[in-house]
Scaffold this active site. Structure first.
Site, PDB file in Angstrom:
ATOM      1  N   CYS A 127      37.774  22.849 127.486  1.00 14.70           N
ATOM      2  CA  CYS A 127      38.271  21.517 127.178  1.00 14.70           C
ATOM      3  C   CYS A 127      38.871  21.574 125.781  1.00 14.70           C
ATOM      4  O   CYS A 127      39.352  22.618 125.354  1.00 14.70           O
ATOM      5  CB  CYS A 127      37.156  20.478 127.281  1.00 14.70           C
ATOM      6  N   HIS A 144      46.034  47.381  99.689  1.00 19.09           N
ATOM      7  CA  HIS A 144      47.219  47.600 100.524  1.00 19.09           C
ATOM      8  C   HIS A 144      47.509  46.314 101.297  1.00 19.09           C
ATOM      9  O   HIS A 144      46.773  45.933 102.204  1.00 19.09           O
ATOM     10  CB  HIS A 144      46.976  48.761 101.497  1.00 19.09           C
TER      11      HIS A 144
END
Length: 639
Positions: free
Chosen positions: A27, A560
């Site tokens: 839902c 990084h």
């Protein structure tokens, strides 16, 4: 925070695996399962899964509360459970109570069509609003087109219900559409309309005077088409069972139609119409008898009803009331007030809580509840702190009593009841009073619990900076090890805000296999990276996508940004430092554009790796997953 895929995998595993799933759907905020063996469910373990706000059985239906990302998680659940979603799973061997079956069945039918109801209902609400303020007239061509769009979902509701019922019953959807088409056939509707002009009110089927089919109008009807499709499923299956397979394709549907559709028009349709009207009349009588008392109970206890998932049982009542009376004075007015009260309590928590995570969750879930999605506020904030939840219930009950006493009405359906649903309270006749009252009550429903939370306060949750999937004893033991080895702990702070991703889950094997060293990854929620340690910039390439630092204690840290971002050649990056610079903890290093990078289908997950891991006994992430803020303790290096 775990990825949606990871959350889905863990949920399916803890409910007993795909073979234990008989049926699955979702839902607005929950995953819903029918299970073959509920004893296999590890409910406490499911509650601990990142991305899960709560889990419970409602009758025999198992619900996992996810919140705003439920559709994303369900998209990952669907391929794991396979046929159970479309209804090809095995039948449950467990006996369900009648109430559980009814609630489960209704929610399974109505949840798939909620987006259509929400969109069309909101459009009709805005049309009523525009006519009220004089921006449109009901005679204009523009109104005619927009009204056709908004009204079509409700007028042809039997078709939507036929499809969702067929899916729930696991029968052919196209055969079910024939059921809806027959009930809505134009010549039958014309015959019904002709009754007022003196036309017959029944049809003599077969001309024997025995089967007299009542002429009824089934547009916007609910129960007749649902009952008819249920009958179709069993008749069609029975016909196929006794009929040779060589002629099933043509003759099985025809025989099923000849049995089911006359029965639907003769008995089932009138019976379903009477049932729907009877239930609607009961609730209407309750509100007419004592709207104050009915509003107090329904609005005050609506969150408890939502917790069980039984609020979908009110959908047929609201739709029937709209079809017969032209308004709903029960379901949507009370849900509007209840949802707003949960929002106000959560926002009060956001203001006074000293826990940073709780403040952030209170704000985000409060906004979500004001829109009409309350589970994040209910489960993540108000119920967890207890008193805000009680204050929200009290506030909703008081204002619900006022709404019931006044007789607040919604004039069309809305799937999600919140601030954007306010236009559905605009009277299509052009009267503005109902809309003004709904706005005032909505605002009060936010303000009252907000003020009560500020006055009565609550027992705050202490901020846990060592929360992780590791047991606290293990974290303490790790810190003990650090102390025994060196007498001190080298700390690396988080260089950005986001959600933690275990390094093993990163798609680049250079990092996931710890070839570069141990560490952690973060999916960023902001567009900058700051220094996690004090030290010197040793590496900063022209692409600006990575930074190598050497700390004052000898630690070497690589940050990084993204995977394969070197291919951007510096585009969308703005370096604020250069090689050789001395930096302090928290100093901004690089700015980048997350959305622009993601639009190029490049991952932005950022790795923080200790490249000289071999020099340490261990590199310990403080948190294995979950949210992380810039400057929080991220890694401990054990010398």
């Amino acid at each position: 925070m775990a990825s949606h895929k990871e959350t889905a995998q863990q949920v399916v595993e803890k409910i007993g695996g795909a073979k234990n799933v008989n049926q699955a759907w979702h839902c607005v905020t929950r995953l819903r399962f029918n299970l073959n063996d509920k004893d296999k469910v590890e409910i406490e373990e499911i509650k601990k899964i990142n991305g899960v706000m709560g889990a419970q059985f409602s009758g025999d239906q198992f619900q996992v509360i996810i919140g705003n990302h439920v559709s994303d998680v369900f998209a990952e659940v669907e391929p794991l459970v396979g046929g159970a979603v479309s209804g090809d799973g095995e039948k449950s061997g467990q006996k369900q109570s009648v109430v559980s079956l009814v609630m489960d069945f209704i929610s399974g039918i109505f949840t798939p069509i909620l987006p259509a109801l929400a969109g069309a209902g909101l459009l009709k609400g805005f049309l009523a609003l525009f006519t009220t303020v004089g921006w449109l007239t009901t005679e204009s061509d523009t109104y005619m087109v927009l009204n056709a769009i908004g009204d079509s979902v409700f007028y042809f509701l039997p078709f939507s219900l036929a499809v969702s019922t067929a899916r729930k019953m696991r029968t052919n959807e196209y055969l079910a559409l024939i059921v809806a088409g027959t009930l809505m056939y134009p010549s039958l509707i014309e015959a019904f309309n002709a009754i007022e002009g003196g036309g017959p009110d029944t049809l003599d089927f077969l001309g024997l005077g025995i089967i007299n089919i009542p002429l009824l109008n089934y547009d916007t009807s609910v129960i007749p088409v649902i009952l008819s499709v249920i009958l179709l499923k069993y008749v069609y299956d029975l016909v196929k069972k006794v009929m040779p397979s060589a002629i099933q394709l043509m003759f099985a549907p025809m025989i099923a139609f000849l049995i089911v559709l006359p029965l639907s028009l003769w008995l089932i349709g009138p019976l379903g119409t009477n049932i729907g009207n009877f239930v609607s009349d009961i609730f209407n009588w309750l509100f007419e008898f004592s709207g104050l008392f009915a509003g107090l109970l329904l609005a005050g206890f609506m969150p408890l009803i939502i917790m069980t998932g039984m609020h979908y049982a009110f959908a047929p009542i609201a739709i029937t009331s709209l079809a017969t009376l032209g308004y709903d004075n029960m379901v949507m007015p009370m849900m509007l007030i209840s949802n707003a009260a949960q929002a106000g309590a959560a926002l009060g928590v956001a203001v006074i809580s000293k826990n940073r995570q709780m403040k952030q969750l209170g704000l985000s879930s409060g906004i979500s509840a004001a829109i009409g999605i309350t589970e994040p506020a209910m489960y993540g904030v108000n119920m967890k702190l207890k008193k805000p939840f009680v204050l929200a219930l009290v506030s909703a009950g008081i204002l619900g009593a006022i709404a019931g006493w006044y007789g607040l009405k919604a004039y069309t359906m809305s799937g999600i009841i919140g601030i954007f649903a306010l236009p559905v309270f605009a009277d299509p006749a052009g009267e503005s009073v109902s809309l003004i009252v709904s706005i005032v009550l909505f605002a009060l429903a936010i303000v009252l619990p907000f003020i009560l939370v500020l006055i009565f306060r609550f027992k705050d949750i202490e901020e846990d900076t060592t929360a992780s999937t590791q047991p606290k004893e293990e974290v303490a033991k790790a810190k003990e090890t650090t102390t025994e080895a060196t007498g001190k702990e080298i700390m690396v702070q988080s260089p950005l805000k986001g959600t933690i991703v275990p390094l093993a889950e990163v798609s680049d094997q250079t990092f996931s296999q710890e070839i570069m060293g141990k560490g952690i990854a973060i999916e960023p929620e902001e567009d900058r990276v700051v220094a996690p340690i004090a030290g010197t910039i040793m590496v900063f390439p022209e692409s600006q996508h990575a930074i190598g630092l050497k700390g004052d204690h000898g630690e070497e840290i690589l940050i990084h940004i993204g995977i394969d971002t070197v291919s951007l050649k510096g585009e969308h990056f703005n370096g604020l430092i250069k090689e050789g610079d001395r930096v302090e903890v928290g100093q901004p290093l690089v700015e980048f554009d997350r959305e622009a990078i993601r639009q190029k289908e490049i991952e932005t997950v950022t790795m923080i790796v200790v490249t000289n891991t071999a020099e340490y006994l261990d590199v310990l992430p403080i948190n294995a997953d979950g949210p992380i803020f810039e400057g929080e303790h991220l890694l401990s290096l054990v010398k």
